[in-house]
Design an enzyme around this catalytic site. Structure first.
Site, mmCIF file in Angstrom:
data_model
loop_
_atom_site.group_PDB
_atom_site.id
_atom_site.type_symbol
_atom_site.label_atom_id
_atom_site.label_comp_id
_atom_site.label_asym_id
_atom_site.label_seq_id
_atom_site.Cartn_x
_atom_site.Cartn_y
_atom_site.Cartn_z
ATOM 1 C CB VAL A 169 -0.956 -0.066 1.221
ATOM 2 C CG1 VAL A 169 -1.609 1.617 1.384
ATOM 3 C CG2 VAL A 169 -2.058 -1.203 0.983
ATOM 4 C CG ASP A 170 3.303 2.584 3.495
ATOM 5 O OD1 ASP A 170 2.263 3.573 3.399
ATOM 6 O OD2 ASP A 170 3.521 2.022 4.314
ATOM 7 C CB VAL A 171 5.364 -0.019 -2.651
ATOM 8 C CG1 VAL A 171 6.112 0.147 -4.047
ATOM 9 C CG2 VAL A 171 6.393 -0.198 -1.583
ATOM 10 N N GLY A 174 3.227 5.612 -2.770
ATOM 11 C CA GLY A 174 4.541 6.519 -3.190
ATOM 12 C C GLY A 174 4.500 6.602 -4.704
#
Length: 365
Positions: A169-171, A174
């Protein structure tokens, strides 16, 4: 030649993963990135370990912070707030993930900063958006994998939801942040305007659900976990050979004809498997037939046979084996800066190459 973002200056107030990953990619492309951290403790991920490298640095922190300059500021102090304001006034972009209203607490909100620097690109990353209800929700990747529906379609079956093995999710967020920042810089170049770019983990993940999201919003079908199978393509999954598991990914009917000719020619006369739609509808019967055949030979045997006729198939590598594969293909997946190893940026330019200038910054002693 100069890298693509040479001359762009970025103040990075983000921490953990989504923001730092975005700013690292921008730094790889030539932007000057100043990473702002709290004195003594720094970014949360500096303490996330093990594992640590030979010098005691968290490998998590190292993974997303190369090519950045370091600056330690205590934003609870007026003097450091002023230093932050002065820094941002000299920048093209500021990136932050303090949450709704977080930067305003330190007199660093968008409305103030854009007044000082009308061409500023202000990228704000949150967990769930900026509504009053959203502001109370903590934006951690694991929670978002569950709350976004991603976990419900990942795992062996619908009774055993599972997270992805990396903070996906973070990737994803980003990467969306990089796209948004680059688009805003393009608009600034063309129209002379700065603006706010907002990202949130939930919306980014819903976008990344692609076909699974479309199944619900366009056909009313709520997807569920299917292990290593695919909801719309067959055979497209992991199978057990005599010795270990391997992957088959037959993407269309002509491929299936070639595939069946090698694996089990009698499949070609079975009308249940004549088209991809029919194979999906009869997936249980198809898998029973294929499993019985695959179990008679080794994974290496089947991979060699199927690759020879250009059927997408392969083994399941661990991370070491994946890097070994990339190296054997001439992809040079690892770079080293000042003794610190890092995964190479995957983007290749013919004339303005990615640059690797410095290892992740260290905190002051």
């Amino acid at each position: 030649m100069k890298p693509p973002l040479a001359g762009i200056k970025i103040a990075d107030f983000s921490r953990v993963l989504a923001g730092p990953y975005a700013t690292m990619l921008l730094a790889d492309l030539g932007a000057q990135v100043i990473k702002v951290e709290r004195p003594v403790v720094g970014d949360d991920t500096r303490g996330w370990g093990p594992p640590f490298d030979k010098d005691g640095n968290s490998t998590y922190f190292l993974s997303v912070n190369r090519n950045k300059e370091g600056l330690e500021l205590d934003l609870t102090k007026e003097s450091d707030q002023k230093a932050a304001t002065d820094l941002i006034a000299s920048c093209d972009v500021v990136v932050e993930n303090f949450g709704p209203g977080g930067m305003e607490k330190y007199n660093l909100g968008y409305s103030k900063l854009i007044g000082n620097n009308p061409k500023l690109i202000y990228c704000s990353i949150s967990g769930f958006g900026t509504s009053e209800k959203a502001a109370s929700l903590p934006g951690y990747d694991l929670l978002l994998q569950g709350m976004s529906g991603l976990m419900s379609i990942t795992g062996s079956d619908e009774n055993n939801p599972s997270k992805v093995g990396v903070a996906l999710v973070d990737v994803i967020t980003g990467l969306h942040a990089v796209v948004g920042i680059l688009a805003a810089l393009r608009a600034r170049d063309e129209q002379g305007i700065g603006q706010k770019v907002e990202l949130n983990l939930l919306s980014s993940t819903l976008s990344a659900l692609v076909n699974q999201a479309s199944a619900y919003i366009s056909a009313g079908i709520i997807p569920k976990a299917m292990g290593n199978a695919h909801p719309s393509i067959a055979p497209y999954q992991v199978f057990d050979a005599k010795d270990k598991k391997f992957i088959v990914a037959v993407g269309n009917d002509p491929q299936f004809i070639k595939f069946a000719g090698i694996v089990s020619p009698d499949l070609l006369g079975d009308k249940r498997f004549a088209t991809n739609q029919l194979r999906v509808e009869n997936i249980t019967a198809l898998n029973e037939r294929l499993s019985s055949v695959f179990s008679t030979k080794s994974a290496e045997y089947w991979v060699d046979k199927l690759q020879h006729i250009h059927i997408p198939t392969g083994v399941i590598n661990n991370v070491k084996e994946a890097f070994d594969l990339a190296t054997s293909l001439g992809l040079s997946p690892v770079i080293e800066i000042e003794g610190v190893k890092s995964v190479a940026n995957p983007i290749k330019f013919s004339k303005t190459p990615v640059q690797y200038k410095s290892a992740p910054p260290k905190l002051a002693d």
